[in-house]
Design a protein around this motif. Structure first.
Motif, PDB file in Angstrom:
ATOM      1  N   GLY A  78       2.938   6.928  -4.945  1.00  0.00           N
ATOM      2  CA  GLY A  78       4.198   6.217  -5.090  1.00  0.00           C
ATOM      3  C   GLY A  78       3.963   4.745  -5.337  1.00  0.00           C
ATOM      4  O   GLY A  78       2.864   4.239  -5.119  1.00  0.00           O
ATOM      5  N   PHE A  79       4.986   4.067  -5.848  1.00  0.00           N
ATOM      6  CA  PHE A  79       4.895   2.614  -5.998  1.00  0.00           C
ATOM      7  C   PHE A  79       6.252   1.969  -5.777  1.00  0.00           C
ATOM      8  O   PHE A  79       7.297   2.626  -5.828  1.00  0.00           O
ATOM      9  CB  PHE A  79       4.288   2.215  -7.349  1.00  0.00           C
ATOM     10  CG  PHE A  79       5.119   2.542  -8.564  1.00  0.00           C
ATOM     11  CD1 PHE A  79       6.068   1.650  -9.049  1.00  0.00           C
ATOM     12  CD2 PHE A  79       4.930   3.727  -9.251  1.00  0.00           C
ATOM     13  CE1 PHE A  79       6.818   1.938 -10.176  1.00  0.00           C
ATOM     14  CE2 PHE A  79       5.670   4.028 -10.393  1.00  0.00           C
ATOM     15  CZ  PHE A  79       6.619   3.138 -10.854  1.00  0.00           C
ATOM     16  N   TYR A  80       6.194   0.673  -5.538  1.00  0.00           N
ATOM     17  CA  TYR A  80       7.382  -0.106  -5.141  1.00  0.00           C
ATOM     18  C   TYR A  80       7.354  -1.429  -5.881  1.00  0.00           C
ATOM     19  O   TYR A  80       6.308  -2.075  -5.978  1.00  0.00           O
ATOM     20  CB  TYR A  80       7.304  -0.312  -3.625  1.00  0.00           C
ATOM     21  CG  TYR A  80       8.102  -1.456  -3.048  1.00  0.00           C
ATOM     22  CD1 TYR A  80       9.483  -1.391  -2.932  1.00  0.00           C
ATOM     23  CD2 TYR A  80       7.457  -2.590  -2.559  1.00  0.00           C
ATOM     24  CE1 TYR A  80      10.196  -2.441  -2.349  1.00  0.00           C
ATOM     25  CE2 TYR A  80       8.160  -3.633  -1.975  1.00  0.00           C
ATOM     26  CZ  TYR A  80       9.538  -3.545  -1.884  1.00  0.00           C
ATOM     27  OH  TYR A  80      10.239  -4.580  -1.304  1.00  0.00           O
ATOM     28  N   ARG A  81       8.487  -1.810  -6.464  1.00  0.00           N
ATOM     29  CA  ARG A  81       8.599  -3.097  -7.142  1.00  0.00           C
ATOM     30  C   ARG A  81       9.794  -3.849  -6.553  1.00  0.00           C
ATOM     31  O   ARG A  81      10.942  -3.455  -6.755  1.00  0.00           O
ATOM     32  CB  ARG A  81       8.787  -2.908  -8.649  1.00  0.00           C
ATOM     33  CG  ARG A  81       7.503  -2.565  -9.392  1.00  0.00           C
ATOM     34  CD  ARG A  81       7.718  -2.621 -10.908  1.00  0.00           C
ATOM     35  NE  ARG A  81       6.452  -2.571 -11.612  1.00  0.00           N
ATOM     36  CZ  ARG A  81       5.922  -1.481 -12.164  1.00  0.00           C
ATOM     37  NH1 ARG A  81       6.561  -0.337 -12.068  1.00  0.00           N
ATOM     38  NH2 ARG A  81       4.775  -1.528 -12.798  1.00  0.00           N
ATOM     39  N   PRO A  82       9.533  -4.950  -5.851  1.00  0.00           N
ATOM     40  CA  PRO A  82      10.631  -5.731  -5.273  1.00  0.00           C
ATOM     41  C   PRO A  82      11.160  -6.766  -6.260  1.00  0.00           C
ATOM     42  O   PRO A  82      10.442  -7.687  -6.639  1.00  0.00           O
ATOM     43  CB  PRO A  82       9.967  -6.404  -4.063  1.00  0.00           C
ATOM     44  CG  PRO A  82       8.527  -6.546  -4.455  1.00  0.00           C
ATOM     45  CD  PRO A  82       8.205  -5.433  -5.406  1.00  0.00           C
ATOM     46  N   ARG A  83      12.412  -6.620  -6.673  1.00  0.00           N
ATOM     47  CA  ARG A  83      13.013  -7.555  -7.627  1.00  0.00           C
ATOM     48  C   ARG A  83      14.460  -7.816  -7.236  1.00  0.00           C
ATOM     49  O   ARG A  83      15.168  -6.892  -6.833  1.00  0.00           O
ATOM     50  CB  ARG A  83      12.952  -6.981  -9.049  1.00  0.00           C
ATOM     51  CG  ARG A  83      11.540  -6.790  -9.565  1.00  0.00           C
ATOM     52  CD  ARG A  83      11.519  -6.175 -10.950  1.00  0.00           C
ATOM     53  NE  ARG A  83      12.001  -4.800 -10.929  1.00  0.00           N
ATOM     54  CZ  ARG A  83      11.799  -3.936 -11.932  1.00  0.00           C
ATOM     55  NH1 ARG A  83      11.146  -4.312 -13.008  1.00  0.00           N
ATOM     56  NH2 ARG A  83      12.265  -2.705 -11.867  1.00  0.00           N
ATOM     57  N   ALA A  84      14.883  -9.036  -7.374  1.00  0.00           N
ATOM     58  CA  ALA A  84      16.258  -9.397  -7.026  1.00  0.00           C
ATOM     59  C   ALA A  84      17.240  -8.559  -7.830  1.00  0.00           C
ATOM     60  O   ALA A  84      17.210  -8.554  -9.057  1.00  0.00           O
ATOM     61  CB  ALA A  84      16.490 -10.874  -7.294  1.00  0.00           C
ATOM     62  N   GLY A  85      18.088  -7.839  -7.150  1.00  0.00           N
ATOM     63  CA  GLY A  85      19.101  -7.031  -7.809  1.00  0.00           C
ATOM     64  C   GLY A  85      18.573  -5.812  -8.517  1.00  0.00           C
ATOM     65  O   GLY A  85      19.345  -5.109  -9.168  1.00  0.00           O
ATOM     66  N   ALA A  86      17.275  -5.514  -8.387  1.00  0.00           N
ATOM     67  CA  ALA A  86      16.719  -4.379  -9.140  1.00  0.00           C
ATOM     68  C   ALA A  86      15.464  -3.818  -8.473  1.00  0.00           C
ATOM     69  O   ALA A  86      14.557  -3.355  -9.154  1.00  0.00           O
ATOM     70  CB  ALA A  86      16.400  -4.810 -10.567  1.00  0.00           C
ATOM     71  N   SER A  87      15.398  -3.833  -7.144  1.00  0.00           N
ATOM     72  CA  SER A  87      14.225  -3.297  -6.459  1.00  0.00           C
ATOM     73  C   SER A  87      14.189  -1.781  -6.610  1.00  0.00           C
ATOM     74  O   SER A  87      15.216  -1.104  -6.453  1.00  0.00           O
ATOM     75  CB  SER A  87      14.262  -3.648  -4.973  1.00  0.00           C
ATOM     76  OG  SER A  87      14.092  -5.029  -4.780  1.00  0.00           O
ATOM     77  N   ILE A  88      13.004  -1.256  -6.906  1.00  0.00           N
ATOM     78  CA  ILE A  88      12.862   0.188  -7.069  1.00  0.00           C
ATOM     79  C   ILE A  88      11.642   0.695  -6.312  1.00  0.00           C
ATOM     80  O   ILE A  88      10.704  -0.042  -6.038  1.00  0.00           O
ATOM     81  CB  ILE A  88      12.736   0.609  -8.548  1.00  0.00           C
ATOM     82  CG1 ILE A  88      11.403   0.110  -9.142  1.00  0.00           C
ATOM     83  CG2 ILE A  88      13.926   0.153  -9.362  1.00  0.00           C
ATOM     84  CD1 ILE A  88      11.008   0.814 -10.430  1.00  0.00           C
ATOM     85  N   ALA A  89      11.696   1.980  -5.973  1.00  0.00           N
ATOM     86  CA  ALA A  89      10.535   2.716  -5.510  1.00  0.00           C
ATOM     87  C   ALA A  89      10.514   4.023  -6.279  1.00  0.00           C
ATOM     88  O   ALA A  89      11.571   4.595  -6.581  1.00  0.00           O
ATOM     89  CB  ALA A  89      10.606   2.982  -4.010  1.00  0.00           C
ATOM     90  N   VAL A  90       9.330   4.483  -6.620  1.00  0.00           N
ATOM     91  CA  VAL A  90       9.164   5.757  -7.323  1.00  0.00           C
ATOM     92  C   VAL A  90       8.237   6.623  -6.488  1.00  0.00           C
ATOM     93  O   VAL A  90       7.128   6.206  -6.144  1.00  0.00           O
ATOM     94  CB  VAL A  90       8.582   5.556  -8.736  1.00  0.00           C
ATOM     95  CG1 VAL A  90       8.358   6.900  -9.423  1.00  0.00           C
ATOM     96  CG2 VAL A  90       9.516   4.689  -9.583  1.00  0.00           C
ATOM     97  N   VAL A  91       8.697   7.827  -6.156  1.00  0.00           N
ATOM     98  CA  VAL A  91       7.895   8.748  -5.357  1.00  0.00           C
ATOM     99  C   VAL A  91       8.021  10.148  -5.930  1.00  0.00           C
ATOM    100  O   VAL A  91       9.018  10.479  -6.576  1.00  0.00           O
ATOM    101  CB  VAL A  91       8.344   8.766  -3.875  1.00  0.00           C
ATOM    102  CG1 VAL A  91       8.087   7.430  -3.207  1.00  0.00           C
ATOM    103  CG2 VAL A  91       9.814   9.144  -3.751  1.00  0.00           C
ATOM    104  N   PRO A  92       7.007  10.999  -5.710  1.00  0.00           N
ATOM    105  CA  PRO A  92       7.161  12.400  -6.090  1.00  0.00           C
ATOM    106  C   PRO A  92       8.149  13.087  -5.156  1.00  0.00           C
ATOM    107  O   PRO A  92       8.538  12.531  -4.125  1.00  0.00           O
ATOM    108  CB  PRO A  92       5.747  12.972  -5.942  1.00  0.00           C
ATOM    109  CG  PRO A  92       5.091  12.080  -4.949  1.00  0.00           C
ATOM    110  CD  PRO A  92       5.685  10.716  -5.145  1.00  0.00           C
ATOM    111  N   ARG A  93       8.540  14.280  -5.522  1.00  0.00           N
ATOM    112  CA  ARG A  93       9.548  15.003  -4.747  1.00  0.00           C
ATOM    113  C   ARG A  93       9.144  15.072  -3.273  1.00  0.00           C
ATOM    114  O   ARG A  93       8.007  15.394  -2.934  1.00  0.00           O
ATOM    115  CB  ARG A  93       9.728  16.404  -5.308  1.00  0.00           C
ATOM    116  CG  ARG A  93      10.821  17.219  -4.614  1.00  0.00           C
ATOM    117  CD  ARG A  93      11.171  18.434  -5.438  1.00  0.00           C
ATOM    118  NE  ARG A  93      11.849  18.032  -6.667  1.00  0.00           N
ATOM    119  CZ  ARG A  93      11.835  18.772  -7.775  1.00  0.00           C
ATOM    120  NH1 ARG A  93      11.152  19.893  -7.829  1.00  0.00           N
ATOM    121  NH2 ARG A  93      12.497  18.364  -8.838  1.00  0.00           N
ATOM    122  N   VAL A  94      10.088  14.755  -2.417  1.00  0.00           N
ATOM    123  CA  VAL A  94       9.842  14.667  -0.981  1.00  0.00           C
ATOM    124  C   VAL A  94      10.408  15.900  -0.284  1.00  0.00           C
ATOM    125  O   VAL A  94      11.596  16.205  -0.431  1.00  0.00           O
ATOM    126  CB  VAL A  94      10.481  13.391  -0.395  1.00  0.00           C
ATOM    127  CG1 VAL A  94      10.312  13.349   1.114  1.00  0.00           C
ATOM    128  CG2 VAL A  94       9.874  12.146  -1.036  1.00  0.00           C
TER     129      VAL A  94
END
Length: 505
Positions: A78-94
Motif C-alpha cells: 500500500g501507499f499513502y500520499r498526503p496532499r491538501a484537499g486530496a490525500s489518498i491511500a491505495v491498498v489491496p482488497r482488505v
C-alpha cells in the motif's frame, strides 16, 4: 460491469469494487480506529471538511497497488500520499471478517496514525518513536463481537524480532544509525522500534520515561543525551527488552459501544462513475507526462460514452490538466459544473488550468484575478477547503507581488487545515526566509525536519534550522537559505509518498 461503491464517513471516503456489507464494515473499523486514537491520545480532532478527508482506493491486489504507485519496491502492500484537499491511500482488497487484522489493513492504520497525529498538532519525535508509535497503534484487532483493541502484538514483525538482526537500543536512539546502514535492515528497525515503544508504554518500572525523554528533547537536549538521562543504561534496557519479548503482550481494549463511529453512507456508483473510477485512481495516484498523454485519451473515450455525467467530465478536466491541455480542461470543468454545481473537483481543475494559463498571459494581473474565481466559488461551497487559501497566497507570489497579511494568514490557516502536507510548510517557510522572517519560518522548518518520510527536504530543513539557531540574519542570508529548500510545486499536485513493503516499511 464492476459494482463500485463509495463509503462516506466523517474522516474517510472509500472507493472499492466490493459488496455493501464489506465496505461498510471496513469504513466502520476505520472510524472506530480514529475514535480509539482520540481516546488514547487525549486528542479531539474536529471533523475535516469533506474534501480534506482521507480518500482510500481499494484495488484488487498488490500488483495493482504497484502499478498505481509507478515506482518503489517489487512487493508493496500500500501507499499513502498526503496532499491538501486530496490525500489518498491505495491498498489491496482488505478482508475485514477474519480473526486477525490483514496486513494491508495494518499498513493503512500505520499511515493513518501518522496522518492523525500530524493533524492533531502532535510534535513529531525521533524516527524510532514515530515509527514505533505507528506500529504500536496499528497493531489493532477488531473482535467479532465488536469493539477494538490497540497496542497488541505486532504479529507481522515477530519474524524480524525472533529471527532477524538484533537491533540494539543504542542503534535505535542514535539518529545517525539509520542513515549509516539501518535502512538496509528496515524490517528489524520497525520491529525493534515497536518493541521499545510498547515496553516503555506498559512496563511499570519505566512509566513516565518516554514522556521525560520527549520533554528533554523539547528543551533542546540532543536525542542521545536525553535518552541517557531518561532511560539510564542502554545495555540494561536491552536486557529488559529481551525478557519482555517472551512475556504476554498487553493492549488497550474498548468494549462494543464504548466509542462513537458516526454515520456511514454507502452508495453504489452509477454506470458512468464506475466506468471512469479506475482512471480516476490513476489520475489521483500521480502520472508523468507520457502516462498523462495516454490517460487523457482513455478518459476522453469514457466522456464520449457518458457526456451527461458530471463526475466523468470532472475526471476529464483533471486528465486534460495533467496532459497540458488547459483550454480543453476548462471546457470540461465548465460542463461538469453546469451539470452539477456541487462538483468540487471541477472547480479545482478549472482554477488549476486558469492558473497555468495566467503564467503566460499578457495581462497577468487580470489573468490571475480570473483564475481565483473558481476557488472563490469552491470556498462558498466548502468554507474550510484549504485550496482557495493556498492559491490565494500563490496568486501574489506568481505575480512577484508581496502577499497582503490576510493572504499570509490564509496560508497559515491552510497549514492548520492540512498539516500533513509538508509542501505547504516549505512554500511558506521559503517566503518567510526570503523576507528575513526567521522566527516565523522556524516552526514550519522544524516540522519538515522531523518528518520521518521527508527525505531530502527534511535534511535541507534541518540544515536551515541549524543556521537559524546559530543566529543568521538579513534578507540576503534568508534568500540563500530558502534556496536550500526544494519541494515540488503545488501546481504539480505531487506529495510525499509513504510506501510499505510486505514485511517492512
Amino acid at each position: 460491469m464492476a459494482e463500485w461503491r463509495e463509503a462516506s464517513s466523517a474522516n474517510f471516503v472509500i472507493y472499492a469494487d466490493d459488496d455493501e456489507q464489506n465496505i461498510r464494515r471496513f469504513s466502520r473499523q476505520l472510524e472506530l480506529y480514529h475514535s480509539a486514537l482520540e481516546a488514547l491520545t487525549g486528542e479531539d480532532l474536529p471533523a475535516p471538511s469533506p474534501s480534506n478527508r482521507l480518500t482510500i482506493f481499494v484495488v484488487k491486489n498488490d500488483r495493482e497497488v504497484r502499478r498505481l504507485m509507478g515506482e518503489g519496491p517489487r512487493r508493496i502492500a500500500g501507499f499513502y500520499r498526503p496532499r491538501a484537499g486530496a490525500s489518498i491511500a491505495v491498498v489491496p482488497r482488505v478482508k475485514t471478517g477474519g480473526d486477525h487484522t490483514a496486513f494491508p489493513m495494518i499498513v493503512l492504520l500505520h499511515e493513518y496514525t501518522h496522518h492523525f497525529l500530524i493533524s492533531a498538532g502532535a510534535s513529531m519525535g525521533p524516527r524510532w518513536y514515530d515509527e514505533g508509535g505507528a506500529e504500536f497503534f496499528a497493531s489493532a484487532q477488531f473482535p467479532h463481537a465488536g469493539g477494538i483493541s490497540l497496542g497488541g502484538p505486532a504479529r507481522h514483525r515477530m519474524g524480524a524480532l525472533l529471527h532477524g538482526r538484533e537491533v540494539k537500543v543504542r542503534e535505535l536512539l542514535d539518529p545517525a544509525s539509520f542513515e549509516a546502514g539501518m535502512e538496509k535492515a528496515s524490517n528489524a528497525f520497525y520491529a525493534r522500534s515497536w518493541l521499545l515503544y510498547h515496553y516503555l508504554t506498559f512496563a511499570e518500572m519505566r512509566q513516565g520515561q518516554m514522556e521525560a525523554y520527549l520533554g528533554l528533547m523539547g528543551k533542546g537536549l540532543g536525542t542521545m543525551k536525553a535518552a541517557r538521562q531518561a532511560f539510564g543504561d542502554f545495555d540494561q534496557l536491552d536486557r529488559e527488552l529481551k525478557l519482555y519479548l517472551g512475556r504476554p503482550i498487553r493492549s488497550f481494549s474498548f468494549q462494543p459501544g464504548k466509542l462513537g463511529v458516526g454515520s456511514i453512507m454507502v452508495r453504489q456508483l452509477d454506470e458512468a462513475e464506475a466506468a471512469v473510477m479506475p482512471l480516476v485512481m490513476r489520475l489521483r495516484s500521480g502520472v508523468g507526462p507520457d502516462q498523462a498523454a495516454q490517460l487523457v485519451g482513455e478518459v476522453r473515450k469514457i466522456a464520449v460514452l457518458y457526456p451527461q455525467s458530471a463526475p466523468v467530465l470532472s475526471a476529464l478536466a483533471e486528465a486534460e490538466v495533467d496532459a497540458g491541455n488547459m483550454r480543453r480542461a476548462i471546457r470540461a470543468a465548465d460542463r461538469a459544473i453546469e451539470l452539477d454545481p456541487q462538483q468540487r473537483n471541477a472547480y479545482v481543475q478549472k482554477g488549476n488550468a486558469l492558473f497555468r494559463q495566467a503564467a503566460q498571459a499578457d495581462d497577468r494581473d487580470a489573468a490571475y484575478t480570473a483564475a481565483m474565481a473558481p476557488f472563490m466559488a469552491l470556498r462558498r461551497l466548502e468554507k474550510d477547503h484549504p485550496l482557495p487559501l493556498i492559491y490565494n497566497f500563490h496568486n501574489y507570489l506568481e505575480r512577484a507581488r508581496p502577499p497582503p497579511a490576510e493572504a499570509v494568514q490564509g496560508m497559515e490557516r491552510a497549514i492548520r487545515l492540512a498539516p500533513f502536507d509538508q509542501s505547504l510548510r516549505s512554500d511558506l517557510a521559503q517566503y518567510y526566509l526570503k523576507h528575513g522572517k526567521f522566527a516565523e519560518a522556524r516552526p514550519h522548518l522544524a516540522s519538515i525536519a522531523s518528518d520521518p518520510n521527508g527525505g531530502f527536504l527534511s535534511e535541507a530543513a534541518r540544515r536551515v534550522v541549524r543556521r537559524i539557531d546559530a543566529g543568521v540574519k538579513g534578507e540576503d542570508a534568508g534568500r540563500q537559505l530558502a534556496a536550500l529548500l526544494t519541494s515540488p510545486t503545488f501546481y504539480a499536485q505531487e506529495g510525499a509518498v509513504s510506501a510499505v513493503k510486505e514485511g517492512g516499511e
